[in-house]
Design a protein around this motif. Structure first.
Motif, PDB file in Angstrom:
ATOM      1  N   GLY A  52      12.773  12.188  -6.422  1.00 37.80           N
ATOM      2  CA  GLY A  52      12.226  11.700  -5.166  1.00 37.80           C
ATOM      3  C   GLY A  52      10.995  10.846  -5.367  1.00 37.80           C
ATOM      4  N   GLU A  53      10.123  11.235  -6.297  1.00 39.11           N
ATOM      5  CA  GLU A  53       8.917  10.480  -6.591  1.00 39.11           C
ATOM      6  C   GLU A  53       9.265   9.113  -7.174  1.00 39.11           C
ATOM      7  OE1 GLU A  53       4.686   9.897  -7.070  1.00 39.11           O
ATOM      8  OE2 GLU A  53       5.860  11.360  -5.947  1.00 39.11           O
ATOM      9  N   LEU A  54      10.185   9.108  -8.118  1.00 38.42           N
ATOM     10  CA  LEU A  54      10.599   7.849  -8.720  1.00 38.42           C
ATOM     11  C   LEU A  54      11.326   6.958  -7.713  1.00 38.42           C
ATOM     12  CD1 LEU A  54      11.850   8.856 -12.276  1.00 38.42           C
ATOM     13  CD2 LEU A  54       9.681   7.834 -11.638  1.00 38.42           C
ATOM     14  N   GLY A  55      12.103   7.579  -6.848  1.00 36.26           N
ATOM     15  CA  GLY A  55      12.791   6.805  -5.827  1.00 36.26           C
ATOM     16  C   GLY A  55      11.814   6.123  -4.886  1.00 36.26           C
ATOM     17  N   ARG A  56      10.764   6.843  -4.520  1.00 36.73           N
ATOM     18  CA  ARG A  56       9.737   6.254  -3.650  1.00 36.73           C
ATOM     19  C   ARG A  56       9.071   5.072  -4.344  1.00 36.73           C
ATOM     20  NH1 ARG A  56       4.480   6.374  -3.221  1.00 36.73           N
ATOM     21  NH2 ARG A  56       4.261   7.830  -4.958  1.00 36.73           N
ATOM     22  N   LEU A  57       8.762   5.232  -5.628  1.00 38.60           N
ATOM     23  CA  LEU A  57       8.132   4.152  -6.381  1.00 38.60           C
ATOM     24  C   LEU A  57       9.070   2.955  -6.527  1.00 38.60           C
ATOM     25  CD1 LEU A  57       6.329   6.167  -9.221  1.00 38.60           C
ATOM     26  CD2 LEU A  57       5.274   5.007  -7.268  1.00 38.60           C
ATOM     27  N   ALA A  58      10.380   3.230  -6.703  1.00 42.91           N
ATOM     28  CA  ALA A  58      11.349   2.143  -6.851  1.00 42.91           C
ATOM     29  C   ALA A  58      11.439   1.308  -5.577  1.00 42.91           C
ATOM     30  CB  ALA A  58      12.727   2.712  -7.214  1.00 42.91           C
ATOM     31  N   VAL A  59      11.481   1.984  -4.422  1.00 47.26           N
ATOM     32  CA  VAL A  59      11.540   1.261  -3.152  1.00 47.26           C
ATOM     33  C   VAL A  59      10.243   0.489  -2.913  1.00 47.26           C
ATOM     34  CG1 VAL A  59      11.773   1.503  -0.651  1.00 47.26           C
ATOM     35  CG2 VAL A  59      13.188   2.892  -2.164  1.00 47.26           C
ATOM     36  N   GLU A  60       9.105   1.108  -3.267  1.00 48.83           N
ATOM     37  CA  GLU A  60       7.823   0.407  -3.118  1.00 48.83           C
ATOM     38  C   GLU A  60       7.748  -0.814  -4.033  1.00 48.83           C
ATOM     39  OE1 GLU A  60       5.068   0.801  -1.126  1.00 48.83           O
ATOM     40  OE2 GLU A  60       6.467   2.044   0.006  1.00 48.83           O
ATOM     41  N   LEU A  61       8.364  -0.700  -5.213  1.00 50.11           N
ATOM     42  CA  LEU A  61       8.399  -1.841  -6.133  1.00 50.11           C
ATOM     43  C   LEU A  61       9.126  -3.021  -5.500  1.00 50.11           C
ATOM     44  CD1 LEU A  61       7.934  -3.058  -8.971  1.00 50.11           C
ATOM     45  CD2 LEU A  61      10.089  -2.009  -9.676  1.00 50.11           C
ATOM     46  N   LEU A  62      10.220  -2.734  -4.805  1.00 49.15           N
ATOM     47  CA  LEU A  62      10.965  -3.792  -4.135  1.00 49.15           C
ATOM     48  C   LEU A  62      10.190  -4.353  -2.947  1.00 49.15           C
ATOM     49  CD1 LEU A  62      14.549  -2.235  -4.178  1.00 49.15           C
ATOM     50  CD2 LEU A  62      13.780  -4.244  -5.434  1.00 49.15           C
ATOM     51  N   ARG A  63       9.471  -3.493  -2.252  1.00 54.01           N
ATOM     52  CA  ARG A  63       8.739  -3.945  -1.067  1.00 54.01           C
ATOM     53  C   ARG A  63       7.535  -4.798  -1.425  1.00 54.01           C
ATOM     54  NH1 ARG A  63       8.243   1.957   1.667  1.00 54.01           N
ATOM     55  NH2 ARG A  63      10.265   2.094   2.719  1.00 54.01           N
ATOM     56  N   ARG A  64       6.738  -4.319  -2.386  1.00 56.19           N
ATOM     57  CA  ARG A  64       5.429  -4.921  -2.620  1.00 56.19           C
ATOM     58  C   ARG A  64       5.201  -5.416  -4.043  1.00 56.19           C
ATOM     59  NH1 ARG A  64       2.075  -0.060   0.438  1.00 56.19           N
ATOM     60  NH2 ARG A  64       3.198  -0.205   2.440  1.00 56.19           N
ATOM     61  N   GLY A  65       6.163  -5.241  -4.925  1.00 58.40           N
ATOM     62  CA  GLY A  65       5.967  -5.653  -6.303  1.00 58.40           C
ATOM     63  C   GLY A  65       5.430  -4.518  -7.157  1.00 58.40           C
ATOM     64  N   ALA A  66       5.097  -4.860  -8.402  1.00 59.42           N
ATOM     65  CA  ALA A  66       4.644  -3.860  -9.370  1.00 59.42           C
ATOM     66  C   ALA A  66       3.374  -3.161  -8.893  1.00 59.42           C
ATOM     67  CB  ALA A  66       4.407  -4.524 -10.717  1.00 59.42           C
ATOM     68  N   ALA A  67       3.310  -1.854  -9.135  1.00 60.53           N
ATOM     69  CA  ALA A  67       2.137  -1.062  -8.756  1.00 60.53           C
ATOM     70  C   ALA A  67       1.771  -0.170  -9.933  1.00 60.53           C
ATOM     71  CB  ALA A  67       2.422  -0.238  -7.500  1.00 60.53           C
ATOM     72  N   ALA A  68       0.935  -0.688 -10.829  1.00 55.55           N
ATOM     73  CA  ALA A  68       0.584   0.044 -12.054  1.00 55.55           C
ATOM     74  C   ALA A  68      -0.151   1.333 -11.728  1.00 55.55           C
ATOM     75  CB  ALA A  68      -0.271  -0.841 -12.952  1.00 55.55           C
ATOM     76  N   ILE A 111       7.500   6.744 -16.960  1.00 49.66           N
ATOM     77  CA  ILE A 111       7.583   6.532 -15.507  1.00 49.66           C
ATOM     78  C   ILE A 111       8.037   5.112 -15.201  1.00 49.66           C
ATOM     79  CG2 ILE A 111       6.225   6.344 -13.380  1.00 49.66           C
ATOM     80  CD1 ILE A 111       6.766   9.193 -14.081  1.00 49.66           C
ATOM     81  N   GLN A 112       7.434   4.142 -15.868  1.00 53.50           N
ATOM     82  CA  GLN A 112       7.784   2.743 -15.607  1.00 53.50           C
ATOM     83  C   GLN A 112       9.236   2.453 -15.921  1.00 53.50           C
ATOM     84  OE1 GLN A 112       4.794   0.714 -17.945  1.00 53.50           O
ATOM     85  NE2 GLN A 112       3.379   0.541 -16.214  1.00 53.50           N
ATOM     86  N   ARG A 113       9.727   2.968 -17.061  1.00 50.83           N
ATOM     87  CA  ARG A 113      11.137   2.744 -17.411  1.00 50.83           C
ATOM     88  C   ARG A 113      12.060   3.456 -16.427  1.00 50.83           C
ATOM     89  NH1 ARG A 113       9.143   3.150 -22.824  1.00 50.83           N
ATOM     90  NH2 ARG A 113       9.667   5.371 -22.857  1.00 50.83           N
ATOM     91  N   GLY A 114      11.653   4.647 -15.993  1.00 52.66           N
ATOM     92  CA  GLY A 114      12.451   5.365 -15.004  1.00 52.66           C
ATOM     93  C   GLY A 114      12.527   4.616 -13.678  1.00 52.66           C
ATOM     94  N   VAL A 115      11.397   4.077 -13.244  1.00 53.85           N
ATOM     95  CA  VAL A 115      11.357   3.308 -11.996  1.00 53.85           C
ATOM     96  C   VAL A 115      12.196   2.044 -12.133  1.00 53.85           C
ATOM     97  CG1 VAL A 115       9.874   1.982 -10.450  1.00 53.85           C
ATOM     98  CG2 VAL A 115       9.137   4.225 -11.255  1.00 53.85           C
ATOM     99  N   GLU A 116      12.096   1.363 -13.272  1.00 58.40           N
ATOM    100  CA  GLU A 116      12.896   0.156 -13.496  1.00 58.40           C
ATOM    101  C   GLU A 116      14.386   0.477 -13.475  1.00 58.40           C
ATOM    102  OE1 GLU A 116      11.508  -1.363 -17.177  1.00 58.40           O
ATOM    103  OE2 GLU A 116       9.606  -2.104 -16.364  1.00 58.40           O
ATOM    104  N   GLY A 117      14.754   1.607 -14.098  1.00 53.51           N
ATOM    105  CA  GLY A 117      16.161   2.005 -14.108  1.00 53.51           C
ATOM    106  C   GLY A 117      16.672   2.309 -12.710  1.00 53.51           C
ATOM    107  N   LEU A 118      15.875   3.037 -11.932  1.00 58.76           N
ATOM    108  CA  LEU A 118      16.270   3.353 -10.553  1.00 58.76           C
ATOM    109  C   LEU A 118      16.334   2.092  -9.703  1.00 58.76           C
ATOM    110  CD1 LEU A 118      14.634   6.641  -9.203  1.00 58.76           C
ATOM    111  CD2 LEU A 118      17.031   5.979  -9.228  1.00 58.76           C
ATOM    112  N   THR A 119      15.367   1.209  -9.886  1.00 59.38           N
ATOM    113  CA  THR A 119      15.343  -0.032  -9.118  1.00 59.38           C
ATOM    114  C   THR A 119      16.590  -0.852  -9.392  1.00 59.38           C
ATOM    115  OG1 THR A 119      12.914  -0.087  -9.192  1.00 59.38           O
ATOM    116  CG2 THR A 119      14.039  -2.144  -8.643  1.00 59.38           C
ATOM    117  N   TYR A 120      16.968  -0.932 -10.668  1.00 56.32           N
ATOM    118  CA  TYR A 120      18.171  -1.684 -11.028  1.00 56.32           C
ATOM    119  C   TYR A 120      19.418  -1.048 -10.409  1.00 56.32           C
ATOM    120  CZ  TYR A 120      21.805  -3.854 -13.860  1.00 56.32           C
ATOM    121  OH  TYR A 120      22.923  -4.537 -14.262  1.00 56.32           O
TER     122      TYR A 120
END
Length: 205
Positions: free
Chosen positions: A31-47, A64-73
């Motif tokens: 759930g945490e990674l999913g939230r970050l993935a959607v935020e990445l699409l909305r607003r761009g990278a958030a280090a 975390i970053q690789r996990g978010v990238e994988g979920l985003t893809y």
């Protein structure tokens, strides 16, 4: 029954490292990674958000970053095709995740696919659209070197709509090239009527 191509199959080799990170972290906090993935699409990278998530989950920021990238893809490609639940499950089944994680990923996709498609449509470039066409046929009957010749040319002025404005493109070609172009366009229109193309267009809507 025919299904769409599995979303993850579009980039299996490129996503192997992301898959490992996803498998490592998402069992704890998909759930945490999913939230970050959607935020990445909305607003761009958030280090900073990734760093905060890494501290909460007690894992490395790179994981975390690789996990978010994988979920985003995964979410992006699946939402583009608007694949069904069955097709999505087939896509992630080959990754070897647990049944519990597969269910979490499926729910994450179902909850966010409409919003992701909306975000992607806003990011897509707006291409010019047809407005009008003017054309003229010119025939050169003679020149300084040749007193008798027939050299036809078709000149077209294509009017397009772009960002609420109108632009014009002037094109010139010979009749044989224009005829070939017409034949290619007619062939493309014919292919659009096939079941395969109709299925692709339906998934894009």
């Amino acid at each position: 029954m025919q299904h769409s191509a599995p979303a993850w199959d579009l980039g299996v080799s490129a996503g192997r490292t992301r898959k490992m990170a996803l498998n490592c972290v998402c069992k704890v906090a998909v759930g945490e990674l999913g939230r970050l993935a959607v935020e990445l699409l909305r607003r761009g990278a958030a280090a900073r958000a990734c760093e905060a998530a890494a501290r909460r989950l007690n894992v490395g920021v790179d994981t975390i970053q690789r996990g978010v990238e994988g979920l985003t893809y995964l979410l992006t490609e699946s939402s583009k095709l608007m694949i069904s639940e069955i097709d999505f499950q087939d896509s992630i089944h080959v990754l070897g995740f647990s049944d519990e994680l597969n269910k979490l990923l499926l729910q994450l996709y179902l909850d966010n696919r409409k919003e992701i498609r909306s975000i992607l449509s806003e990011l897509a470039p707006k291409l010019p659209s047809y407005h009008n066409l003017e054309w003229r046929l010119d025939v050169q009957l003679a020149s300084r070197s040749l007193r008798q010749q027939i050299k036809p040319a078709v000149t077209m002025k294509l009017h397009l709509n772009q960002n609420e404005d109108q632009i014009a493109q002037v094109l010139q070609t010979d009749p044989s090239t224009l005829l070939h172009l017409i034949q290619q366009l007619e062939q493309a229109l014919g292919e659009m009527k096939t079941n395969h193309c109709r299925r692709i267009v339906r998934n894009m809507k």
